[in-house]
Design a protein around this motif. Structure first.
Motif, short mmCIF file in Angstrom:
data_model
loop_
_atom_site.label_atom_id
_atom_site.label_comp_id
_atom_site.label_asym_id
_atom_site.label_seq_id
_atom_site.Cartn_x
_atom_site.Cartn_y
_atom_site.Cartn_z
N LEU A 1 2.69 -7.56 5.76
CA LEU A 1 3.01 -6.15 5.54
C LEU A 1 1.76 -5.32 5.79
O LEU A 1 0.64 -5.85 5.87
CB LEU A 1 3.52 -5.93 4.11
N ASP A 2 1.94 -4.03 5.88
CA ASP A 2 0.82 -3.14 6.17
C ASP A 2 0.07 -2.84 4.87
O ASP A 2 0.19 -1.76 4.28
CB ASP A 2 1.32 -1.85 6.82
N TRP A 3 -0.71 -3.82 4.43
CA TRP A 3 -1.41 -3.69 3.14
C TRP A 3 -2.46 -2.59 3.19
O TRP A 3 -2.70 -1.92 2.17
CB TRP A 3 -2.07 -5.01 2.78
N ARG A 4 -3.10 -2.41 4.31
CA ARG A 4 -4.13 -1.36 4.40
C ARG A 4 -3.52 0.01 4.13
O ARG A 4 -4.10 0.83 3.41
CB ARG A 4 -4.80 -1.38 5.78
N ARG A 5 -2.35 0.24 4.68
CA ARG A 5 -1.68 1.52 4.43
C ARG A 5 -1.28 1.63 2.96
O ARG A 5 -1.40 2.69 2.34
CB ARG A 5 -0.44 1.66 5.31
N GLY A 6 -0.82 0.50 2.40
CA GLY A 6 -0.44 0.51 1.00
C GLY A 6 -1.59 0.84 0.08
O GLY A 6 -1.46 1.64 -0.85
N VAL A 7 -2.77 0.24 0.34
CA VAL A 7 -3.95 0.51 -0.49
C VAL A 7 -4.41 1.95 -0.29
O VAL A 7 -4.79 2.64 -1.24
CB VAL A 7 -5.08 -0.49 -0.16
N ALA A 8 -4.39 2.42 0.94
CA ALA A 8 -4.82 3.79 1.21
C ALA A 8 -3.98 4.81 0.47
O ALA A 8 -4.49 5.82 -0.04
CB ALA A 8 -4.78 4.06 2.72
N ALA A 9 -2.68 4.56 0.40
CA ALA A 9 -1.78 5.51 -0.26
C ALA A 9 -1.66 5.25 -1.77
O ALA A 9 -1.42 6.18 -2.54
CB ALA A 9 -0.39 5.43 0.38
N GLY A 10 -1.83 3.99 -2.18
CA GLY A 10 -1.49 3.65 -3.56
C GLY A 10 -2.62 3.14 -4.42
O GLY A 10 -2.37 2.70 -5.55
N ARG A 11 -3.87 3.21 -3.96
CA ARG A 11 -4.97 2.75 -4.81
C ARG A 11 -5.04 3.60 -6.07
O ARG A 11 -4.97 4.83 -6.02
CB ARG A 11 -6.30 2.80 -4.06
N ASP A 12 -5.16 2.95 -7.20
CA ASP A 12 -5.18 3.59 -8.52
C ASP A 12 -3.86 4.30 -8.84
O ASP A 12 -3.82 5.17 -9.71
CB ASP A 12 -6.34 4.58 -8.64
N GLN A 13 -2.78 3.92 -8.14
CA GLN A 13 -1.46 4.52 -8.41
C GLN A 13 -0.34 3.48 -8.46
O GLN A 13 0.80 3.83 -8.69
CB GLN A 13 -1.12 5.55 -7.33
N ALA A 14 -0.65 2.22 -8.20
CA ALA A 14 0.39 1.20 -8.11
C ALA A 14 0.82 0.74 -9.51
O ALA A 14 0.13 0.96 -10.51
CB ALA A 14 -0.11 0.01 -7.30
N SER A 15 1.95 0.08 -9.56
CA SER A 15 2.45 -0.42 -10.85
C SER A 15 3.18 -1.74 -10.64
O SER A 15 3.52 -2.13 -9.52
CB SER A 15 3.38 0.60 -11.50
N HIS A 16 3.45 -2.41 -11.75
CA HIS A 16 4.23 -3.65 -11.73
C HIS A 16 5.59 -3.46 -11.07
O HIS A 16 6.13 -4.40 -10.48
CB HIS A 16 4.46 -4.13 -13.17
N TYR A 17 6.16 -2.27 -11.19
CA TYR A 17 7.51 -2.07 -10.67
C TYR A 17 7.59 -2.25 -9.16
O TYR A 17 8.67 -2.50 -8.62
CB TYR A 17 8.02 -0.67 -11.05
N ALA A 18 6.46 -2.14 -8.47
CA ALA A 18 6.46 -2.32 -7.01
C ALA A 18 6.37 -3.78 -6.61
O ALA A 18 6.55 -4.10 -5.42
CB ALA A 18 5.30 -1.54 -6.41
#
Length: 561
Positions: A477-494
């Motif tokens: 998956l596009d983890w780089r995009r995920g980290v760029a958009a979701g760093r310090d915003q992610a949760s267990h629900y994802a």
């Protein structure tokens, strides 16, 4: 006329809880609610006296044991946690009944104090009453049950609220009555099977979810510059490591987080989904993966976190480490995982690590005792989740030593764990997601009590967890995009929808059922649920985590490293 020994003992029991009574009185003021509270307090006290006045000794002793046991349960929790026992917390404790023996060891000194209070009530009810102050009529014998029913009805109508400061022996019994009613009338429906079509082609790589225990994100270098080395901050050969920074747990207690990670409950609909939708094991098996559960916490086939034998039937291999010392179980779990990753079979694996749940006195070798002064060692090497805290009264110096022992534990059970895994595992065709079930309150802000998590009014750090993706090439998956958009915003629900995406299920259909994955849109706010068992018409309560205001580990805790 004989001296009223029984009445005196019951009165002493009630007075022993004077602090809770005073707090309730202070909160009510001089108004109608005060009169209602005093009336209910008087009614329940009268029911206790009637229980003590029952002439039949078998019925009287039954009441004595019932009320004293309930009182012991309530006062043990409140003395340990430093807060009122709510219905939400009561449900979590019931689901954790398998740890009762460990809890006695963990808080023995405090529970002896609760036992002293309860013995007053036991004696006050059980002692034979003078004939002039005893009753043989069935109505008198039934009155205590009526008192429980009245309180349960009131609490049910109030969504579980309203028991604080009442005679403590009634509260757990009323909660139990409400929970029994809920269980008997539950209408969530049967557990569904997987409705999504099987992915084509079948996954050809291992997918692993590593759930650590009680690892606070702010104590690791993944989030805090002064944090303990995790082994995940530095580059590793032939793998990419994607750090999502500060992440939010489902809740601040193990059961709710682990259950939701296995069943995919969403923020909006977790109660129904967790109760009726398929487990992650079923999705994995339909995708053609072998399912493996590595549980480093329990032994002898014992299950935890609301897993039952029916769910376990969807697990192809169940691995525990009965003969391994607690200190070494995470290392052996790393070895077991490494062997699975190198066996050329596509697996889905969940690992529940020992991590850093109390007691942390002996969860690391002497060579990892870098942070000093720490808790005394040598007594709790065989206890995974609990151990006596004799002498631990929650003072500033106690917590300083606890935090240092906790850091040492992280050095071993996180840093050394990943060092061992990277050294022994073939990660070329594997994707690993690492997180923890919840964070910790190690009393950096002070505060009463000796509990570290599961508070009904927690500090933000109780819900703060690490979240890292480790993957060998090629990228899935596009983890780089995920980290760029979701760093310090992610949760267990994802995490659940991310696992389904890794298995090959269609992203759009997964999102419609379980929400966005780690590479999708992040949650609007970093928050965790402090009322996971939202029942009786009550709504979840969300505690926001502001990464900019996270309390860092106090550097003055340790003299040297």
């Amino acid at each position: 006329m004989k001296f009223p020994v029984k009445e005196l003992l019951i009165a002493l029991y009630l007075l022993a809880d004077h602090r809770a009574i005073g707090e309730r009185l202070e909160s009510l003021g001089l108004a109608l609610p005060l009169l209602i509270y005093l009336g209910l307090f008087g009614l329940l006290t009268f029911c206790l006296w009637l229980a003590a006045a029952v002439r039949n000794r078998w019925i009287r002793w039954a009441y004595a044991l019932l009320f004293a046991g309930a009182a012991f349960f309530l006062h043990s929790f409140e003395l340990i946690a430093g807060e009122h026992l709510t219905y939400d917390v009561f449900i979590s404790l019931v689901h954790s009944a398998g740890f009762a023996d460990d809890a006695v060891e963990q808080h023995l000194a405090i529970m002896l104090q609760a036992a002293g209070m309860s013995l007053l009530l036991l004696a006050g009810i059980a002692i034979k009453p003078p004939r002039a102050r005893s009753f043989a009529h069935p109505a008198a014998a039934a009155a205590p049950l009526v008192g429980i029913a009245i309180l349960a009805s009131i609490l049910f109508a109030r969504g579980g609220d309203g028991a604080r400061g009442l005679p403590g022996a009634f509260t757990p019994l009323a909660y139990a009555a409400i929970l029994s009613h809920e269980a008997s009338s539950a209408g969530t429906g049967p557990r569904q099977d997987v409705a999504l079509p099987a992915p084509q082609p079948k996954p050809l790589r291992d997918i692993v979810l590593i759930v650590d225990e009680s690892v606070a994100g702010n104590y690791l270098d993944l989030i805090s510059p002064s944090g303990v080395r995790s082994g995940l901050k530095e580059a590793r050969p032939r793998v990419a490591i994607h750090n999502f920074g500060a992440a939010a747990a489902v809740t601040n207690c193990s059961i709710g987080s682990n259950l939701t990670l296995r069943y995919g409950g969403t923020r909006e609909d977790y109660l129904r989904i967790n109760a009726t939708m398929p487990s992650i094991w079923r999705y994995a098996r339909k995708a053609g993966l072998r399912t493996v559960y590595i549980d480093a916490q329990r032994t002898g086939g014992a299950l935890q976190n609301m897993m039952d034998r029916k769910e376990l039937r969807d697990v192809d291999r169940f691995i525990q480490f009965d003969d391994v010392p607690v200190r070494d179980r995470d290392m052996v779990a790393a070895d077991a995982l490494a062997s699975l990753l190198g066996d050329r079979t596509a697996d889905f694996v969940i690992v529940n690590k020992v991590g850093a749940h109390f007691p942390v006195h002996d969860k690391y070798p002497d060579a990892f005792a870098r942070y000093q002064p720490a808790l005394p060692r040598g007594r709790y090497g065989e206890v995974a989740d609990t151990g006596s805290r004799s002498g631990f009264d929650g003072g500033p110096e106690d917590w300083r030593r606890y935090r240092n022992a906790y850091r040492n534990t992280l050095l071993w059970n996180v840093g050394a764990f990943f060092d061992r895994l990277f050294a022994r595992a073939d990660l070329e065709r594997a994707t690993l997601i690492y997180t923890s079930d919840h964070g910790q309150d190690l009393h950096e802000r002070g505060g009463a009590g000796v509990a570290t998590h599961c508070a009904s009014e927690p500090v933000p750090e109780e819900g703060l967890v690490p979240l890292v993706v480790i993957e060998g090439a090629p990228a899935t998956l596009d983890w780089r995009r995920g980290v760029a958009a979701g760093r310090d915003q992610a949760s267990h629900y994802a995490i659940f929808p991310t696992l389904l995406a890794l298995m090959g299920y269609p992203e759009a259909k997964v999102r419609s059922l379980y929400g966005a994955s780690l590479v999708g849109a992040p949650a609007p706010a970093l928050s965790f649920n402090t009322r996971f068992n939202a029942r009786l018409g009550r709504k979840p309560v969300w505690k926001t985590i502001d990464p900019a205001r996270i309390v860092p580990p106090p550097p003055q805790d340790f003299a040297n490293r």
